[in-house]
Every structure is written in C-alpha cells, then in structure tokens.
Design a protein around this motif. Structure first.
Motif, PDB file in Angstrom:
ATOM      1  N   MET A   1     -60.706  -0.294  72.390  1.00  0.00           N
ATOM      2  CA  MET A   1     -59.594  -1.686  70.764  1.00  0.00           C
ATOM      3  C   MET A   1     -58.085  -0.646  70.655  1.00  0.00           C
ATOM      4  SD  MET A   1     -61.285  -1.130  66.912  1.00  0.00           S
ATOM      5  CE  MET A   1     -62.063  -0.436  67.165  1.00  0.00           C
ATOM      6  N   THR A   2     -57.179  -1.616  70.297  1.00  0.00           N
ATOM      7  CA  THR A   2     -55.820  -0.713  70.275  1.00  0.00           C
ATOM      8  C   THR A   2     -55.264  -1.594  68.835  1.00  0.00           C
ATOM      9  OG1 THR A   2     -54.823  -0.920  72.630  1.00  0.00           O
ATOM     10  CG2 THR A   2     -53.381  -0.610  70.864  1.00  0.00           C
ATOM     11  N   GLY A   3     -54.685  -0.062  67.576  1.00  0.00           N
ATOM     12  CA  GLY A   3     -54.133  -0.814  66.526  1.00  0.00           C
ATOM     13  C   GLY A   3     -52.843  -0.863  66.678  1.00  0.00           C
ATOM     14  N   TRP A   4     -52.434  -2.343  66.062  1.00  0.00           N
ATOM     15  CA  TRP A   4     -50.843  -2.704  66.204  1.00  0.00           C
ATOM     16  C   TRP A   4     -50.328  -2.769  64.714  1.00  0.00           C
ATOM     17  CZ3 TRP A   4     -48.526  -3.316  70.775  1.00  0.00           C
ATOM     18  CH2 TRP A   4     -49.179  -2.982  72.033  1.00  0.00           C
ATOM     19  N   LEU A   5     -49.006  -2.739  64.646  1.00  0.00           N
ATOM     20  CA  LEU A   5     -48.221  -3.080  62.936  1.00  0.00           C
ATOM     21  C   LEU A   5     -47.963  -4.594  63.043  1.00  0.00           C
ATOM     22  CD1 LEU A   5     -48.107  -1.979  60.335  1.00  0.00           C
ATOM     23  CD2 LEU A   5     -45.884  -1.067  61.510  1.00  0.00           C
ATOM     24  N   GLY A   6     -46.981  -5.330  62.871  1.00  0.00           N
ATOM     25  CA  GLY A   6     -47.372  -6.547  62.882  1.00  0.00           C
ATOM     26  C   GLY A   6     -45.899  -6.343  61.120  1.00  0.00           C
ATOM     27  N   VAL A   7     -44.897  -6.577  61.222  1.00  0.00           N
ATOM     28  CA  VAL A   7     -44.027  -6.510  60.081  1.00  0.00           C
ATOM     29  C   VAL A   7     -43.396  -8.054  59.542  1.00  0.00           C
ATOM     30  CG1 VAL A   7     -41.744  -5.434  59.089  1.00  0.00           C
ATOM     31  CG2 VAL A   7     -43.202  -4.048  61.079  1.00  0.00           C
ATOM     32  N   VAL A   8     -44.202  -7.777  58.968  1.00  0.00           N
ATOM     33  CA  VAL A   8     -44.035  -9.755  58.566  1.00  0.00           C
ATOM     34  C   VAL A   8     -44.006  -9.946  56.754  1.00  0.00           C
ATOM     35  CG1 VAL A   8     -45.154 -12.086  58.220  1.00  0.00           C
ATOM     36  CG2 VAL A   8     -45.318 -10.490  60.308  1.00  0.00           C
ATOM     37  N   SER A   9     -43.096 -10.621  56.069  1.00  0.00           N
ATOM     38  CA  SER A   9     -43.661 -10.967  54.830  1.00  0.00           C
ATOM     39  C   SER A   9     -45.005 -11.485  54.380  1.00  0.00           C
ATOM     40  CB  SER A   9     -42.369 -11.877  54.305  1.00  0.00           C
ATOM     41  OG  SER A   9     -42.827 -13.311  54.691  1.00  0.00           O
ATOM     42  N   ARG A  10     -44.528 -10.836  52.938  1.00  0.00           N
ATOM     43  CA  ARG A  10     -46.277 -10.857  52.388  1.00  0.00           C
ATOM     44  C   ARG A  10     -47.233 -12.398  52.328  1.00  0.00           C
ATOM     45  NH1 ARG A  10     -47.382  -9.754  46.935  1.00  0.00           N
ATOM     46  NH2 ARG A  10     -48.166  -8.088  47.202  1.00  0.00           N
ATOM     47  N   ALA A  11     -45.779 -13.426  52.088  1.00  0.00           N
ATOM     48  CA  ALA A  11     -46.035 -14.664  52.292  1.00  0.00           C
ATOM     49  C   ALA A  11     -46.349 -15.381  53.024  1.00  0.00           C
ATOM     50  CB  ALA A  11     -44.701 -15.452  51.346  1.00  0.00           C
ATOM     51  N   HIS A  12     -45.893 -14.901  54.572  1.00  0.00           N
ATOM     52  CA  HIS A  12     -45.826 -15.244  56.117  1.00  0.00           C
ATOM     53  C   HIS A  12     -47.945 -14.818  56.093  1.00  0.00           C
ATOM     54  CE1 HIS A  12     -42.087 -16.356  57.001  1.00  0.00           C
ATOM     55  NE2 HIS A  12     -42.174 -17.109  56.243  1.00  0.00           N
ATOM     56  N   VAL A  13     -47.320 -13.476  55.315  1.00  0.00           N
ATOM     57  CA  VAL A  13     -49.177 -13.063  55.885  1.00  0.00           C
ATOM     58  C   VAL A  13     -49.999 -14.059  55.555  1.00  0.00           C
ATOM     59  CG1 VAL A  13     -50.354 -10.875  55.128  1.00  0.00           C
ATOM     60  CG2 VAL A  13     -48.457 -10.519  56.131  1.00  0.00           C
ATOM     61  N   GLN A 107     -41.208  10.585  62.310  1.00  0.00           N
ATOM     62  CA  GLN A 107     -40.809   9.907  63.456  1.00  0.00           C
ATOM     63  C   GLN A 107     -38.548   9.688  63.094  1.00  0.00           C
ATOM     64  OE1 GLN A 107     -41.431   7.459  66.420  1.00  0.00           O
ATOM     65  NE2 GLN A 107     -43.653   7.562  66.039  1.00  0.00           N
ATOM     66  N   PRO A 108     -37.264  10.826  63.329  1.00  0.00           N
ATOM     67  CA  PRO A 108     -36.494   9.951  62.998  1.00  0.00           C
ATOM     68  C   PRO A 108     -36.202   8.668  63.074  1.00  0.00           C
ATOM     69  CG  PRO A 108     -37.046  12.170  64.706  1.00  0.00           C
ATOM     70  CD  PRO A 108     -38.089  11.348  64.833  1.00  0.00           C
ATOM     71  N   ASN A 109     -36.129   7.761  62.263  1.00  0.00           N
ATOM     72  CA  ASN A 109     -35.636   6.745  62.533  1.00  0.00           C
ATOM     73  C   ASN A 109     -36.511   5.791  62.057  1.00  0.00           C
ATOM     74  OD1 ASN A 109     -32.374   7.173  62.112  1.00  0.00           O
ATOM     75  ND2 ASN A 109     -32.138   7.859  64.308  1.00  0.00           N
ATOM     76  N   TRP A 110     -37.576   6.065  61.771  1.00  0.00           N
ATOM     77  CA  TRP A 110     -38.489   5.218  61.713  1.00  0.00           C
ATOM     78  C   TRP A 110     -38.759   3.730  60.791  1.00  0.00           C
ATOM     79  CZ3 TRP A 110     -41.222   3.723  57.234  1.00  0.00           C
ATOM     80  CH2 TRP A 110     -40.763   3.890  56.571  1.00  0.00           C
ATOM     81  N   GLY A 111     -37.901   3.624  60.027  1.00  0.00           N
ATOM     82  CA  GLY A 111     -37.586   2.685  60.164  1.00  0.00           C
ATOM     83  C   GLY A 111     -36.751   2.028  60.727  1.00  0.00           C
ATOM     84  N   MET A 112     -36.380   2.404  61.781  1.00  0.00           N
ATOM     85  CA  MET A 112     -35.633   1.255  62.896  1.00  0.00           C
ATOM     86  C   MET A 112     -36.459   0.788  63.993  1.00  0.00           C
ATOM     87  SD  MET A 112     -32.585   1.468  62.001  1.00  0.00           S
ATOM     88  CE  MET A 112     -32.349   0.572  63.939  1.00  0.00           C
ATOM     89  N   ALA A 113     -37.898   1.705  63.882  1.00  0.00           N
ATOM     90  CA  ALA A 113     -39.099   1.051  64.757  1.00  0.00           C
ATOM     91  C   ALA A 113     -39.510  -0.621  64.169  1.00  0.00           C
ATOM     92  CB  ALA A 113     -40.337   2.106  65.090  1.00  0.00           C
ATOM     93  N   LEU A 114     -39.409   0.061  62.589  1.00  0.00           N
ATOM     94  CA  LEU A 114     -39.814  -1.737  61.423  1.00  0.00           C
ATOM     95  C   LEU A 114     -39.653  -2.559  61.546  1.00  0.00           C
ATOM     96  CD1 LEU A 114     -41.108   0.321  58.720  1.00  0.00           C
ATOM     97  CD2 LEU A 114     -42.754  -0.043  60.374  1.00  0.00           C
ATOM     98  N   ARG A 115     -38.017  -2.472  62.890  1.00  0.00           N
ATOM     99  CA  ARG A 115     -37.298  -3.734  62.726  1.00  0.00           C
ATOM    100  C   ARG A 115     -37.736  -4.501  64.264  1.00  0.00           C
ATOM    101  NH1 ARG A 115     -31.994  -4.276  60.032  1.00  0.00           N
ATOM    102  NH2 ARG A 115     -32.520  -1.887  58.107  1.00  0.00           N
ATOM    103  N   ARG A 116     -38.207  -3.888  65.052  1.00  0.00           N
ATOM    104  CA  ARG A 116     -38.830  -4.683  65.632  1.00  0.00           C
ATOM    105  C   ARG A 116     -40.145  -5.484  65.742  1.00  0.00           C
ATOM    106  NH1 ARG A 116     -39.633   0.956  69.424  1.00  0.00           N
ATOM    107  NH2 ARG A 116     -41.122   1.434  67.863  1.00  0.00           N
ATOM    108  N   GLY A 117     -40.722  -5.472  64.833  1.00  0.00           N
ATOM    109  CA  GLY A 117     -41.598  -5.993  64.283  1.00  0.00           C
ATOM    110  C   GLY A 117     -42.742  -6.050  64.791  1.00  0.00           C
TER     111      GLY A 117
END
Length: 141
Positions: A1-13, A107-117
């Motif tokens: 089992m792997t854990g993933w993060l998806g970056v999506v607006s609450r309305a779309h979630v 991590q440095p610039n961790w916010g940039m990682a979230l932009r990958r979505g």
C-alpha cells in the motif's frame, strides 16, 4: 500500500467524494495510473474552489478500489480521467497543525512540489496526516 497526495480544491474534492471517484491534475491520466488498487489518496485543498478563497486543509482520504482508469464526459468536450475511490469517514485538518511534523514540509521549496498536483507521500507523512484525520493506517515504503 502506498500513500499519495492529490492537490485539488475542496469543491472538486467534495464532488469526487459524492461520486466515489478521484480526479487530479485537471483530468490527466498519468498520475492516476501511478496508483494501484489498495493504495490510499489524501486530498490537500489549497482553496475552497478553483481560484477561490485560501483554505490549506487536508480535506478527504480514500482507498483506490481497482486498477481501472476511465474517462468521464463532463460536457463541452472535457473528458477527464478518473479512478474509483472508497472514501473513509475523515475530518478536515489544517496543514498548519501538521506542518512541523511532515517530511514533505521540511524540504526546501516544498510548496513547489504541491504544484505538481499529485505526489507520493512518505509512509511517515501518510500515517501522520491520516491519523490526524481520524484514520489509523500503515503504508509500505
């Protein structure tokens, strides 16, 4: 089992939770194909809706049900790819309350990682976020 993060607006979630599906990266298939049946997806919502008010909460989590990636016609020529997800009962939790505990945020610039979505979480980060949302799971490295 792997854990993933998806970056999506609450309305779309919320739309995905209601429909039992996940959709990330503006409907792209490749991120969804990286997940396998039995993996878990946590949604982080930077905003309430696309282009809306800032939120910065983890808003939902669920288990990938099968290995099927499928398209859905949303009209107007938009045919995003989706995955079936079995969502768990979970409470929203603010990123600010967990930030100091997450490897991702160290991590440095961790916010940039979230932009990958869509990104893979460390087992520790997944367990920390899922636990704070009210779910106890462990994931493989």
């Amino acid at each position: 089992m792997t854990g993933w993060l998806g970056v999506v607006s609450r309305a779309h979630v919320q739309r995905g939770v209601s429909g039992g599906f996940a959709q990330v990266c503006h409907g792209k298939a490749a991120p969804l194909r990286r997940m396998q049946a039995g993996d878990w997806l946590i949604y982080y919502s930077p905003t309430t809706e696309m282009g809306g008010e800032a939120l910065r909460n983890f808003t939902a989590l669920g288990e990938v049900v099968d290995d099927a990636v499928f398209q859905h016609d949303m009209g107007g020529g938009f045919m995003p790819f989706r995955r079936r997800i079995r969502y768990a009962m979970a409470r929203e939790i603010s990123l600010a309350t967990l930030k100091d505990q997450l490897d991702l945020c160290a991590q440095p610039n961790w916010g940039m990682a979230l932009r990958r979505g869509h990104l893979k979480l460390s087992p520790r980060d997944f367990a920390t976020i899922a636990g704070a949302m009210g779910l106890t799971l462990s994931v493989a490295a």
